[in-house]
Design a protein around this motif. Structure first.
Motif, PDB file in Angstrom:
ATOM      1  N   ILE A   4       0.858  -1.193   0.000  1.00  0.00           N
ATOM      2  CA  ILE A   4       0.000   0.000   0.000  1.00  0.00           C
ATOM      3  C   ILE A   4       0.888   1.234   0.000  1.00  0.00           C
ATOM      4  O   ILE A   4       1.799   1.357   0.814  1.00  0.00           O
ATOM      5  CB  ILE A   4      -0.928   0.009   1.228  1.00  0.00           C
ATOM      6  N   SER A   5       0.600   2.155  -0.898  1.00  0.00           N
ATOM      7  CA  SER A   5       1.435   3.359  -0.986  1.00  0.00           C
ATOM      8  C   SER A   5       1.051   4.372   0.086  1.00  0.00           C
ATOM      9  O   SER A   5      -0.097   4.418   0.542  1.00  0.00           O
ATOM     10  CB  SER A   5       1.313   3.997  -2.367  1.00  0.00           C
ATOM     11  N   ILE A   6       2.017   5.185   0.453  1.00  0.00           N
ATOM     12  CA  ILE A   6       1.770   6.249   1.417  1.00  0.00           C
ATOM     13  C   ILE A   6       0.772   7.252   0.844  1.00  0.00           C
ATOM     14  O   ILE A   6      -0.095   7.750   1.557  1.00  0.00           O
ATOM     15  CB  ILE A   6       3.092   6.937   1.815  1.00  0.00           C
ATOM     16  N   SER A   7       0.861   7.506  -0.457  1.00  0.00           N
ATOM     17  CA  SER A   7      -0.075   8.456  -1.069  1.00  0.00           C
ATOM     18  C   SER A   7      -1.511   7.925  -1.025  1.00  0.00           C
ATOM     19  O   SER A   7      -2.451   8.703  -0.844  1.00  0.00           O
ATOM     20  CB  SER A   7       0.336   8.786  -2.500  1.00  0.00           C
ATOM     21  N   ALA A   8      -1.691   6.609  -1.155  1.00  0.00           N
ATOM     22  CA  ALA A   8      -3.039   6.039  -1.055  1.00  0.00           C
ATOM     23  C   ALA A   8      -3.581   6.210   0.359  1.00  0.00           C
ATOM     24  O   ALA A   8      -4.750   6.571   0.550  1.00  0.00           O
ATOM     25  CB  ALA A   8      -3.030   4.565  -1.447  1.00  0.00           C
ATOM     26  N   ALA A   9      -2.734   5.966   1.351  1.00  0.00           N
ATOM     27  CA  ALA A   9      -3.147   6.155   2.745  1.00  0.00           C
ATOM     28  C   ALA A   9      -3.469   7.618   3.014  1.00  0.00           C
ATOM     29  O   ALA A   9      -4.459   7.931   3.691  1.00  0.00           O
ATOM     30  CB  ALA A   9      -2.055   5.666   3.685  1.00  0.00           C
ATOM     31  N   ASP A  10      -2.670   8.510   2.464  1.00  0.00           N
ATOM     32  CA  ASP A  10      -2.914   9.946   2.610  1.00  0.00           C
ATOM     33  C   ASP A  10      -4.296  10.303   2.055  1.00  0.00           C
ATOM     34  O   ASP A  10      -5.073  11.015   2.699  1.00  0.00           O
ATOM     35  CB  ASP A  10      -1.813  10.721   1.874  1.00  0.00           C
ATOM     36  N   ARG A  11      -4.618   9.786   0.868  1.00  0.00           N
ATOM     37  CA  ARG A  11      -5.929  10.065   0.255  1.00  0.00           C
ATOM     38  C   ARG A  11      -7.072   9.520   1.105  1.00  0.00           C
ATOM     39  O   ARG A  11      -8.106  10.181   1.266  1.00  0.00           O
ATOM     40  CB  ARG A  11      -6.010   9.481  -1.155  1.00  0.00           C
ATOM     41  N   ILE A  12      -6.902   8.334   1.667  1.00  0.00           N
ATOM     42  CA  ILE A  12      -7.938   7.745   2.517  1.00  0.00           C
ATOM     43  C   ILE A  12      -8.205   8.639   3.722  1.00  0.00           C
ATOM     44  O   ILE A  12      -9.364   8.933   4.046  1.00  0.00           O
ATOM     45  CB  ILE A  12      -7.528   6.328   2.972  1.00  0.00           C
ATOM     46  N   ILE A  13      -7.141   9.085   4.373  1.00  0.00           N
ATOM     47  CA  ILE A  13      -7.303   9.934   5.556  1.00  0.00           C
ATOM     48  C   ILE A  13      -7.934  11.270   5.180  1.00  0.00           C
ATOM     49  O   ILE A  13      -8.863  11.747   5.840  1.00  0.00           O
ATOM     50  CB  ILE A  13      -5.962  10.148   6.281  1.00  0.00           C
ATOM     51  N   ARG A  14      -7.427  11.895   4.100  1.00  0.00           N
ATOM     52  CA  ARG A  14      -7.982  13.194   3.676  1.00  0.00           C
ATOM     53  C   ARG A  14      -9.451  13.078   3.316  1.00  0.00           C
ATOM     54  O   ARG A  14     -10.252  13.937   3.665  1.00  0.00           O
ATOM     55  CB  ARG A  14      -7.196  13.771   2.499  1.00  0.00           C
ATOM     56  N   LYS A  15      -9.815  11.994   2.614  1.00  0.00           N
ATOM     57  CA  LYS A  15     -11.215  11.801   2.216  1.00  0.00           C
ATOM     58  C   LYS A  15     -12.102  11.610   3.441  1.00  0.00           C
ATOM     59  O   LYS A  15     -13.218  12.113   3.492  1.00  0.00           O
ATOM     60  CB  LYS A  15     -11.327  10.600   1.284  1.00  0.00           C
ATOM     61  N   ALA A  16     -11.605  10.890   4.439  1.00  0.00           N
ATOM     62  CA  ALA A  16     -12.393  10.609   5.638  1.00  0.00           C
ATOM     63  C   ALA A  16     -12.504  11.805   6.569  1.00  0.00           C
ATOM     64  O   ALA A  16     -13.502  11.944   7.278  1.00  0.00           O
ATOM     65  CB  ALA A  16     -11.779   9.430   6.395  1.00  0.00           C
ATOM     66  N   THR A  17     -11.482  12.659   6.560  1.00  0.00           N
ATOM     67  CA  THR A  17     -11.442  13.742   7.550  1.00  0.00           C
ATOM     68  C   THR A  17     -11.554  15.145   6.970  1.00  0.00           C
ATOM     69  O   THR A  17     -11.915  16.076   7.689  1.00  0.00           O
ATOM     70  CB  THR A  17     -10.130  13.694   8.357  1.00  0.00           C
ATOM     71  N   GLY A  18     -11.162  15.314   5.716  1.00  0.00           N
ATOM     72  CA  GLY A  18     -11.111  16.646   5.134  1.00  0.00           C
ATOM     73  C   GLY A  18      -9.952  17.482   5.665  1.00  0.00           C
ATOM     74  O   GLY A  18      -9.925  18.694   5.490  1.00  0.00           O
ATOM     75  N   MET A  19      -9.001  16.835   6.302  1.00  0.00           N
ATOM     76  CA  MET A  19      -7.880  17.535   6.920  1.00  0.00           C
ATOM     77  C   MET A  19      -6.573  17.222   6.202  1.00  0.00           C
ATOM     78  O   MET A  19      -6.488  16.269   5.432  1.00  0.00           O
ATOM     79  CB  MET A  19      -7.763  17.113   8.390  1.00  0.00           C
ATOM     80  N   ARG A  20      -5.561  18.035   6.483  1.00  0.00           N
ATOM     81  CA  ARG A  20      -4.223  17.733   5.998  1.00  0.00           C
ATOM     82  C   ARG A  20      -3.692  16.537   6.771  1.00  0.00           C
ATOM     83  O   ARG A  20      -4.135  16.259   7.877  1.00  0.00           O
ATOM     84  CB  ARG A  20      -3.300  18.930   6.175  1.00  0.00           C
ATOM     85  N   VAL A  21      -2.711  15.846   6.179  1.00  0.00           N
ATOM     86  CA  VAL A  21      -2.220  14.610   6.775  1.00  0.00           C
ATOM     87  C   VAL A  21      -0.696  14.653   6.839  1.00  0.00           C
ATOM     88  O   VAL A  21      -0.041  14.926   5.833  1.00  0.00           O
ATOM     89  CB  VAL A  21      -2.670  13.395   5.928  1.00  0.00           C
ATOM     90  N   SER A  22      -0.147  14.353   7.993  1.00  0.00           N
ATOM     91  CA  SER A  22       1.306  14.286   8.101  1.00  0.00           C
ATOM     92  C   SER A  22       1.785  12.981   7.469  1.00  0.00           C
ATOM     93  O   SER A  22       1.050  12.002   7.389  1.00  0.00           O
ATOM     94  CB  SER A  22       1.751  14.332   9.563  1.00  0.00           C
ATOM     95  N   GLU A  23       3.027  12.998   7.025  1.00  0.00           N
ATOM     96  CA  GLU A  23       3.595  11.791   6.425  1.00  0.00           C
ATOM     97  C   GLU A  23       3.635  10.651   7.438  1.00  0.00           C
ATOM     98  O   GLU A  23       3.378   9.491   7.097  1.00  0.00           O
ATOM     99  CB  GLU A  23       5.004  12.064   5.880  1.00  0.00           C
TER     100      GLU A  23
END
Length: 71
Positions: A4-23
């Motif tokens: 699983i890519s970090i960018s995919a995880a970033d998108r999942i978190i952003r979609k769920a929260t609408g917030m910025r995501v730390s690496e």
């Protein structure tokens, strides 16, 4: 890290929260999702073998998820 890519995880978190995501948050989610996915896949494989099949089916994955995480 693996599948699983970090960018995919970033998108999942952003979609769920609408917030910025730390690496580090995205990396943590990747680690957790890969562990959960591995657990489900292993259980699904056991279910398929028990049914004397060589193919893991969608229903094996769904049943494994229910058994492991929906108690």
């Amino acid at each position: 890290m693996g599948e699983i890519s970090i960018s995919a995880a970033d998108r999942i978190i952003r979609k769920a929260t609408g917030m910025r995501v730390s690496e580090s948050a995205a990396k943590a989610l990747v680690e957790i999702l890969e562990e959960i996915g591995t657990n489900i896949a292993e259980k699904a494989g056991k279910l398929a073998k028990h049914a004397r099949r060589k193919t893991v089916r969608a229903e094996d994955i769904k049943f494994a998820y229910e058994e492991l995480y929906r108690k």
